[in-house]
Scaffold this active site. Structure first.
Site, PDB file in Angstrom:
ATOM      1  N   LYS A 150       5.013   5.630   4.774  1.00 33.42           N
ATOM      2  CA  LYS A 150       4.247   4.384   4.684  1.00 33.42           C
ATOM      3  C   LYS A 150       4.411   3.533   5.936  1.00 33.42           C
ATOM      4  O   LYS A 150       4.012   2.374   5.953  1.00 33.42           O
ATOM      5  CB  LYS A 150       4.700   3.599   3.445  1.00 33.42           C
ATOM      6  CG  LYS A 150       4.557   4.369   2.136  1.00 33.42           C
ATOM      7  CD  LYS A 150       5.199   3.642   0.972  1.00 33.42           C
ATOM      8  CE  LYS A 150       5.290   4.550  -0.250  1.00 33.42           C
ATOM      9  NZ  LYS A 150       6.065   3.917  -1.340  1.00 33.42           N
ATOM     10  N   ARG A 181      11.189  -1.516 -12.146  1.00 28.76           N
ATOM     11  CA  ARG A 181       9.731  -1.479 -11.983  1.00 28.76           C
ATOM     12  C   ARG A 181       9.101  -0.964 -13.260  1.00 28.76           C
ATOM     13  O   ARG A 181       9.734  -0.262 -14.031  1.00 28.76           O
ATOM     14  CB  ARG A 181       9.327  -0.519 -10.852  1.00 28.76           C
ATOM     15  CG  ARG A 181      10.244  -0.490  -9.655  1.00 28.76           C
ATOM     16  CD  ARG A 181      10.107  -1.714  -8.792  1.00 28.76           C
ATOM     17  NE  ARG A 181       8.728  -2.049  -8.480  1.00 28.76           N
ATOM     18  CZ  ARG A 181       8.043  -1.527  -7.488  1.00 28.76           C
ATOM     19  NH1 ARG A 181       8.576  -0.620  -6.724  1.00 28.76           N
ATOM     20  NH2 ARG A 181       6.805  -1.913  -7.255  1.00 28.76           N
ATOM     21  N   PRO A 196       0.816  -1.166   0.000  1.00 31.27           N
ATOM     22  CA  PRO A 196       0.000   0.000   0.000  1.00 31.27           C
ATOM     23  C   PRO A 196       0.877   1.252   0.000  1.00 31.27           C
ATOM     24  O   PRO A 196       1.939   1.265   0.608  1.00 31.27           O
ATOM     25  CB  PRO A 196      -0.731  -0.124   1.307  1.00 31.27           C
ATOM     26  CG  PRO A 196      -0.119  -1.279   2.032  1.00 31.27           C
ATOM     27  CD  PRO A 196       0.648  -2.038   1.071  1.00 31.27           C
ATOM     28  N   GLU A 197       0.446   2.251  -0.676  1.00 31.61           N
ATOM     29  CA  GLU A 197       1.134   3.538  -0.643  1.00 31.61           C
ATOM     30  C   GLU A 197       0.482   4.384   0.457  1.00 31.61           C
ATOM     31  O   GLU A 197      -0.378   3.893   1.181  1.00 31.61           O
ATOM     32  CB  GLU A 197       1.046   4.208  -2.023  1.00 31.61           C
ATOM     33  CG  GLU A 197       1.631   3.311  -3.119  1.00 31.61           C
ATOM     34  CD  GLU A 197       1.655   3.925  -4.499  1.00 31.61           C
ATOM     35  OE1 GLU A 197       1.849   5.141  -4.614  1.00 31.61           O
ATOM     36  OE2 GLU A 197       1.481   3.171  -5.473  1.00 31.61           O
TER      37      GLU A 197
END
Length: 263
Positions: A53, A253, A2-3
């Site tokens: 985060k 990425r 999750p960001e």
DNA sequence: AGTCACCTGATT
DNA sequence: AATCAGGTGACT
């Protein structure tokens, strides 16, 4: 993981479960998942905070647990922990029978115990919170001038601003009409000021969407109605100009962008 | 800045 | 069998 928006939604949900009973037991299946968990025994959770985060469970006595959900972690408070559930990686059992459970299919999530005085050094390399007064256009411009990175790598690095990940970095660059591979230091102050604003806009909208996420105790649910413009949409039409969304690799990425809108 | 490592599961 | 996944830290 999750960001920032998804982590914030976890924090908001955890806060709703207060008041907290004393932590009376804990456990983990592998040594790498958590460090110092037993030192939380006998304490209560006084507050739940977020830094970038990271989730901070502030304990009575001044220490805190730092939890990072990484890619696939979820943190849930449930009536009791089911240790047969394969995603359970670590847990804290409370005196009232409830349990705080780290669920994580990929087992990359981490928990660590820290004394209050360690907080500063722990987050020394983390940039300002995107909604704080410290995160100004001038701050982003100054940070960009100091790096040689492509802007998308620069945004994900957590030093210029805390909380952006692969999705929202790409989405912010789309809305700012900036090519993800552009060197951050070569962007004009005007472009960076726009980027500053859209980072806040994207995160705020995602936060509203994320408030319905994380209902799934087995992991995390995707934010339901955040209007994803480019992320994961290789080959699909750009919502602004209908050109095909392109995917490139940056730092190992995937980065998605519109080749026509983002020069 | 790129590559690997950490992990597991879903998809091609 | 190979590739990919919303993260990050330790390499080169």
């Amino acid at each position: 993981m999750p960001e920032l928006p998804e982590v914030e939604s976890v924090v908001l949900r955890l806060r709703q479960t207060a008041p907290w009973a004393k932590i009376v037991a804990c456990g983990q299946f592998r040594s790498t998942t958590a460090r110092g968990l037993k030192r939380a025994l006998g304490h209560t959770v006084d507050a739940v905070d977020r830094r970038g985060k990271n989730i901070l469970l502030r304990l009575s006595g001044g220490a805190f647990l730092r939890i990072h959900l990484k890619m696939t972690g979820g943190l849930n408070v449930i009536p009791g922990v089911n240790l047969r559930q394969s995603t359970v990686r670590a847990w804290l059992t409370l005196e009232d029978g409830r349990a705080i459970v780290l669920n994580d299919p990929r087992a990359l999530g981490r928990i660590s115990f820290h004394h209050a005085r360690e907080e500063r050094s722990l987050f020394a390399r983390l940039g300002p919170e995107p909604f704080s007064e410290a995160f100004t256009p001038e701050h982003l411009i100054a940070a960009a001038r100091r790096t040689a990175k492509p802007v998308k790598i620069f945004l994900m690095d957590q030093r210029a601003v805390a909380g952006l990940g692969n999705i929202y970095a790409a989405e912010a660059l789309f809305h700012a009409r900036i090519h993800p591979a552009a060197p951050a230091r070569q962007l004009s102050a005007k472009k960076l000021a726009v980027l500053h604003r859209v980072i806040r806009d994207v995160l705020e909208l995602a936060l509203r969407s994320a408030s319905v996420a994380y209902e799934d105790p087995g992991g995390f649910a995707e934010a339901e109605d955040f209007p994803v413009a480019v992320y994961g949409r290789e080959g699909e039409p750009c919502p602004r100009c209908a050109a095909r969304v392109r995917r490139i690799a940056q730092g190992g990425r995937s980065t998605y962008y519109c080749p026509k809108c983002q020069k």
